[in-house]
Design an enzyme around this catalytic site. Structure first.
Site, PDB file in Angstrom:
ATOM      1  N   SER A  32       3.080  -8.317  -1.682  1.00 22.71           N
ATOM      2  CA  SER A  32       4.773  -6.512  -2.891  1.00 22.71           C
ATOM      3  C   SER A  32       4.123  -6.759  -3.774  1.00 22.71           C
ATOM      4  O   SER A  32       4.332  -8.179  -4.200  1.00 22.71           O
ATOM      5  CB  SER A  32       5.610  -6.648  -1.489  1.00 22.71           C
ATOM      6  OG  SER A  32       6.245  -5.434  -2.363  1.00 22.71           O
TER       7      SER A  32
ATOM      8  N   GLY B  93      -0.121  -5.092  12.119  1.00 23.63           N
ATOM      9  CA  GLY B  93       0.356  -4.583  12.192  1.00 23.63           C
ATOM     10  C   GLY B  93      -0.248  -3.056  11.766  1.00 23.63           C
ATOM     11  O   GLY B  93       0.040  -1.519  11.030  1.00 23.63           O
TER      12      GLY B  93
ATOM     13  N   SER C   5      -1.141  -0.531  13.668  1.00 20.23           N
ATOM     14  CA  SER C   5      -0.844   0.695  14.478  1.00 20.23           C
ATOM     15  C   SER C   5       0.156   1.860  13.343  1.00 20.23           C
ATOM     16  O   SER C   5       0.037   2.940  14.082  1.00 20.23           O
ATOM     17  CB  SER C   5       0.527   0.714  15.280  1.00 20.23           C
ATOM     18  OG  SER C   5       2.250  -0.007  15.040  1.00 20.23           O
ATOM     19  N   ARG C   6       0.609   1.052  12.212  1.00 17.98           N
ATOM     20  CA  ARG C   6       0.852   2.014  11.302  1.00 17.98           C
ATOM     21  C   ARG C   6       1.028   1.367   9.926  1.00 17.98           C
ATOM     22  O   ARG C   6      -0.129   0.457   9.630  1.00 17.98           O
ATOM     23  CB  ARG C   6       2.579   2.809  11.600  1.00 17.98           C
ATOM     24  CG  ARG C   6       2.950   2.384  12.626  1.00 17.98           C
ATOM     25  CD  ARG C   6       4.582   3.101  12.639  1.00 17.98           C
ATOM     26  NE  ARG C   6       5.718   1.812  13.006  1.00 17.98           N
ATOM     27  CZ  ARG C   6       6.635   1.049  12.704  1.00 17.98           C
ATOM     28  NH1 ARG C   6       6.782   1.663  11.138  1.00 17.98           N
ATOM     29  NH2 ARG C   6       6.749  -0.034  12.653  1.00 17.98           N
TER      30      ARG C   6
ATOM     31  N   ILE D 298       3.883   2.521  -1.838  1.00 19.98           N
ATOM     32  CA  ILE D 298       3.427   2.540  -0.731  1.00 19.98           C
ATOM     33  C   ILE D 298       3.889   4.174  -0.345  1.00 19.98           C
ATOM     34  O   ILE D 298       5.592   3.372   0.190  1.00 19.98           O
ATOM     35  CB  ILE D 298       2.862   1.917  -0.433  1.00 19.98           C
ATOM     36  CG1 ILE D 298       2.198   0.734  -0.951  1.00 19.98           C
ATOM     37  CG2 ILE D 298       1.332   2.856   0.675  1.00 19.98           C
ATOM     38  CD1 ILE D 298       1.174   1.585  -2.232  1.00 19.98           C
TER      39      ILE D 298
ATOM     40  N   LYS E 113       7.596 -12.279   0.532  1.00 19.50           N
ATOM     41  CA  LYS E 113       6.614 -12.196  -0.067  1.00 19.50           C
ATOM     42  C   LYS E 113       5.807 -12.628  -1.420  1.00 19.50           C
ATOM     43  O   LYS E 113       4.553 -12.993  -1.652  1.00 19.50           O
ATOM     44  CB  LYS E 113       6.441 -10.340  -1.075  1.00 19.50           C
ATOM     45  CG  LYS E 113       7.058  -9.341   0.327  1.00 19.50           C
ATOM     46  CD  LYS E 113       5.783  -8.911   1.293  1.00 19.50           C
ATOM     47  CE  LYS E 113       5.370  -8.378   2.132  1.00 19.50           C
ATOM     48  NZ  LYS E 113       4.938  -8.687   3.288  1.00 19.50           N
TER      49      LYS E 113
ATOM     50  N   VAL F  90       4.526 -11.142  16.014  1.00 11.84           N
ATOM     51  CA  VAL F  90       4.009 -12.237  14.943  1.00 11.84           C
ATOM     52  C   VAL F  90       5.263 -13.445  14.137  1.00 11.84           C
ATOM     53  O   VAL F  90       4.443 -14.272  14.481  1.00 11.84           O
ATOM     54  CB  VAL F  90       3.771 -11.594  13.274  1.00 11.84           C
ATOM     55  CG1 VAL F  90       2.192 -10.408  13.940  1.00 11.84           C
ATOM     56  CG2 VAL F  90       4.662 -11.171  13.040  1.00 11.84           C
TER      57      VAL F  90
ATOM     58  N   ALA G 161      11.234 -12.818  -1.519  1.00  9.92           N
ATOM     59  CA  ALA G 161      10.893 -14.022  -1.357  1.00  9.92           C
ATOM     60  C   ALA G 161      10.207 -14.287  -0.715  1.00  9.92           C
ATOM     61  O   ALA G 161       9.511 -14.935  -0.432  1.00  9.92           O
ATOM     62  CB  ALA G 161      12.435 -14.652  -1.024  1.00  9.92           C
TER      63      ALA G 161
ATOM     64  N   TYR H 267      13.598  -9.832   1.132  1.00  9.55           N
ATOM     65  CA  TYR H 267      12.306  -9.256   1.472  1.00  9.55           C
ATOM     66  C   TYR H 267      11.890  -9.797   0.172  1.00  9.55           C
ATOM     67  O   TYR H 267      10.219 -10.227   0.648  1.00  9.55           O
ATOM     68  CB  TYR H 267      12.627  -7.705   1.483  1.00  9.55           C
ATOM     69  CG  TYR H 267      10.955  -7.400   1.368  1.00  9.55           C
ATOM     70  CD1 TYR H 267      10.214  -6.540   2.126  1.00  9.55           C
ATOM     71  CD2 TYR H 267      10.358  -6.527  -0.042  1.00  9.55           C
ATOM     72  CE1 TYR H 267       8.910  -5.914   2.156  1.00  9.55           C
ATOM     73  CE2 TYR H 267       8.742  -5.253   0.311  1.00  9.55           C
ATOM     74  CZ  TYR H 267       8.638  -5.761   1.834  1.00  9.55           C
ATOM     75  OH  TYR H 267       7.129  -4.863   1.456  1.00  9.55           O
TER      76      TYR H 267
END
Ligand SMILES: NC(=O)c1ccc[n+]([C@@H]2O[C@H](COP(=O)([O-])OP(=O)(O)OC[C@H]3O[C@@H](n4cnc5c(N)ncnc54)[C@H](OP(=O)(O)O)[C@@H]3O)[C@@H](O)[C@H]2O)c1
Length: 250
Positions: A143, A13, A15-16, A190, A161, A65, A159, A157
């Site tokens: 997170s 990840g 690229s950004r 963020i 993390k 991935v 769960a 999301y």
């Protein structure tokens, strides 16, 4: 002084957002960087151009991935091109805003596939190389949603993390004999492309609850990741570094 001279970092990840900030920071610290992207080739090329300005090798690899064969061939290409992998930063990830009653099986499976399965199988693959080298650093990106539940993002999301935090601890135990440390960061809200699509009123309400009164930047997360990926963190493994503007101060 954090120093990565002679080292190679693989950043998924890259690229950004947070991954991009890690690539640029580590390159500034003298690290060769290999980044992965899923679809955003142009953004990845920009990161490689900027990282390469420090005169060190930098290269981008396309890799979804969620696909184990792509992880495996990407890892083989990185080792072939750079000779070694000293640092793995797993920043590839997705988020989703979805209410509990609307969350579908497909939403659940896709989230787990990218954030949890993808993170694990990247760790598994690169650990093989680090075991041969008898050392290395892995930093996963979790997170605050994985610690206290999400405020904006869906249950899927949070769960995923929480799973990243726990797999980090399990892998830290497994990797101890090979001299590989495995840690994670748990960023709060963020300012990246990921959060730019979140409803503004919900972002404002969440920001109002952050003691520092603002979102964090990708660079601020990258600083914490760079520390955990460096020799300065030699006695730290299985931990989670909170990067959240004081969110847990109450
Ligand atoms: N932003 C936040 O507030 C925040 C807070 C806590 C944790 N995090 C976590 O931090 C990590 C980075 O987030 P970010 O804010 O930097 O997000 P971002 O700006 O949206 O970047 C996401 C990165 O993940 C890559 N990616 C997405 N799906 C992928 C897949 N299936 N296979 C491979 N790569 C894939 C993207 O590649 P392409 O560019 O090719 O699409 C991109 O490089 C994520 O794990 C996220 O959950 C973010």
């Amino acid at each position: 002084m954090i120093n990565f001279h002679g080292k190679t970092a693989l950043i998924t990840g890259g690229s950004r957002g947070i991954g991009r900030a890690c690539a640029l920071l580590l390159a500034r610290f003298g690290c060769q960087v290999a980044i992965t992207y899923q679809s955003n080739e142009a953004a990845a090329a920009e990161v490689i151009k900027s990282s390469g300005q420090h005169g060190l090798a930098a290269k981008a690899y396309r890799c979804d991935v969620t696909k184990l064969d792509e992880i495996s061939s990407m890892a083989q290409s990185v080792v072939k091109d750079f000779g070694r992998i000293d640092v793995l930063i797993n920043s590839a990830g997705i988020s989703q805003i979805v209410a509990v009653p609307d969350l579908t099986e497909e939403d659940w499976d896709h989230m787990m596939s990218v954030n949890l399965k993808g993170t694990f199988f990247c760790c598994q693959e690169i650990l093989k190389q680090m075991q041969i080298q008898k050392g290395g650093r892995i930093v996963n990106v979790a997170s605050t949603a994985g610690q206290v539940g999400g405020f904006i993002v869906g249950v899927n999301y949070s769960a995923s993390k929480a799973g990243v935090i726990c797999l980090t601890k399990s892998l830290a135990k497994y990797a101890l004999p090979s001299g590989v440390t495995v840690n994670c960061v748990a960023p709060g809200l963020i300012d990246t492309e990921m959060t730019s699509s979140y409803p503004r009123e919900r972002v404002s309400s969440l920001v109002a609850s952050i003691p520092m009164g603002r979102m964090g930047s990708a660079d601020e997360v990258a600083n914490g990741i760079a520390f955990l990926a460096s020799d300065a963190a030699s006695y730290i493994t299985g931990t989670t570094l909170y990067i959240n503007g004081g969110t847990y101060l109450g």
